[in-house]
Design a protein around this motif. Structure first.
Motif, PDB file in Angstrom:
ATOM      1  N   UNK A  55     145.809  54.028  36.639  1.00 14.93           N
ATOM      2  CA  UNK A  55     146.150  54.974  37.702  1.00 14.93           C
ATOM      3  C   UNK A  55     144.903  55.786  38.014  1.00 14.93           C
ATOM      4  N   UNK A  56     144.630  56.005  39.291  1.00 16.70           N
ATOM      5  CA  UNK A  56     143.451  56.764  39.710  1.00 16.70           C
ATOM      6  C   UNK A  56     143.892  57.846  40.686  1.00 16.70           C
ATOM      7  N   UNK A  57     143.322  59.039  40.507  1.00 19.79           N
ATOM      8  CA  UNK A  57     143.517  60.141  41.454  1.00 19.79           C
ATOM      9  C   UNK A  57     142.141  60.712  41.762  1.00 19.79           C
ATOM     10  N   UNK A  58     141.956  61.223  42.975  1.00 21.40           N
ATOM     11  CA  UNK A  58     140.674  61.783  43.405  1.00 21.40           C
ATOM     12  C   UNK A  58     140.930  63.131  44.065  1.00 21.40           C
ATOM     13  N   UNK A  59     140.068  64.098  43.775  1.00 22.44           N
ATOM     14  CA  UNK A  59     140.134  65.399  44.432  1.00 22.44           C
ATOM     15  C   UNK A  59     139.138  65.394  45.584  1.00 22.44           C
ATOM     16  N   UNK A  60     139.645  65.354  46.803  1.00 20.60           N
ATOM     17  CA  UNK A  60     138.798  65.335  47.995  1.00 20.60           C
ATOM     18  C   UNK A  60     138.549  66.729  48.559  1.00 20.60           C
ATOM     19  N   UNK A  61     138.817  67.769  47.768  1.00 22.05           N
ATOM     20  CA  UNK A  61     138.555  69.130  48.191  1.00 22.05           C
ATOM     21  C   UNK A  61     139.802  69.945  48.468  1.00 22.05           C
ATOM     22  N   UNK A  62     140.943  69.309  48.599  1.00 21.74           N
ATOM     23  CA  UNK A  62     142.188  70.030  48.858  1.00 21.74           C
ATOM     24  C   UNK A  62     143.260  69.646  47.848  1.00 21.74           C
ATOM     25  N   UNK A  63     142.856  69.330  46.644  1.00 23.69           N
ATOM     26  CA  UNK A  63     143.795  68.921  45.599  1.00 23.69           C
ATOM     27  C   UNK A  63     143.725  67.425  45.354  1.00 23.69           C
TER      28      UNK A  63
END
Length: 159
Positions: A55-63
Motif C-alpha cells: 500500500x502506498x500513500x503520498x502527501x502532495x501538500x494537502x494531506x
C-alpha cells in the motif's frame, strides 16, 4: 441543385471529421512528468525481491492521498509533487491498517515545455531519501540520482 447541396454538406462533414484531433492533443507517448520508480530488496542479503502486496500513500501538500494496493510486484511507480516543494513524503505499508513507514524524497526540479497537449514537463535531479519512520521498511538505498524517464530504479526499499 438539390444534389449539389447534399454533396457540399457531405464534403464539409468529411473535412470536419478528419480535422478533429491531432498528435499533440493528448500526451500519450511518455512525454509527461516522469514518476519515481521504487524497487524492493531483502535487508538480509541485499538481493531484489518481489512483494506480495504494498500500500502506498503520498502527501502532495494537502494531506495523504492513498494510491492503493498492488499485489505481486517487483517495482512501483509513484508520482511526486509538481509544485515548488523541495520534497515529497511517501508512506509504505503491507496491510491496510498495518504499521507504516515514512520516507521523505528530496530533489531539485527543472521544467521544460513539451507540446500544447502535454504542456510543461518536470524532471527531478539530485534525489535524496530519508527514512523518517522505519517499520516495515528497515532502510533505504539510492538508485539513479535523477528522474528523466521511468526506465531506471531511483530508490530501493530494504525489508
Amino acid at each position: 441543385m438539390k444534389y449539389l447541396t447534399y454533396l457540399i454538406i457531405i464534403i464539409c462533414g468529411i473535412f470536419m471529421i478528419s480535422s478533429c484531433g491531432g498528435d499533440d492533443d493528448i500526451c500519450e507517448s511518455g512525454e509527461g512528468t516522469p514518476r519515481l520508480k521504487v524497487a524492493f530488496k531483502s535487508a538480509a542479503d541485499g538481493k531484489t525481491m518481489p512483494l506480495d502486496s504494498l500500500y502506498v500513500a503520498v502527501d502532495y501538500g494537502s494531506g495523504k492521498v492513498q494510491l492503493g494496493k498492488l499485489e505481486k510486484i517487483d517495482s512501483r511507480l509513484i508520482p511526486l509533487r509538481v509544485d515548488d516543494s523541495p520534497y515529497t513524503d511517501v508512506y509504505f505499508r503491507f496491510a491496510n491498517k498495518g504499521p507504516e513507514s515514512h520516507v521523505r524524497i528530496g530533489y531539485t526540479t527543472k521544467t521544460a515545455y513539451v507540446s500544447p497537449g502535454c504542456g510543461i514537463k518536470k524532471t527531478y535531479e539530485n534525489l535524496s531519501s530519508e527514512l523518517k519512520q522505519s517499520n516495515p521498511v528497515q532502510k533505504v538505498e539510492a538508485g539513479q540520482n535523477q528522474i528523466v524517464n521511468e526506465d531506471k530504479i531511483n530508490l530501493y526499499l530494504l525489508f
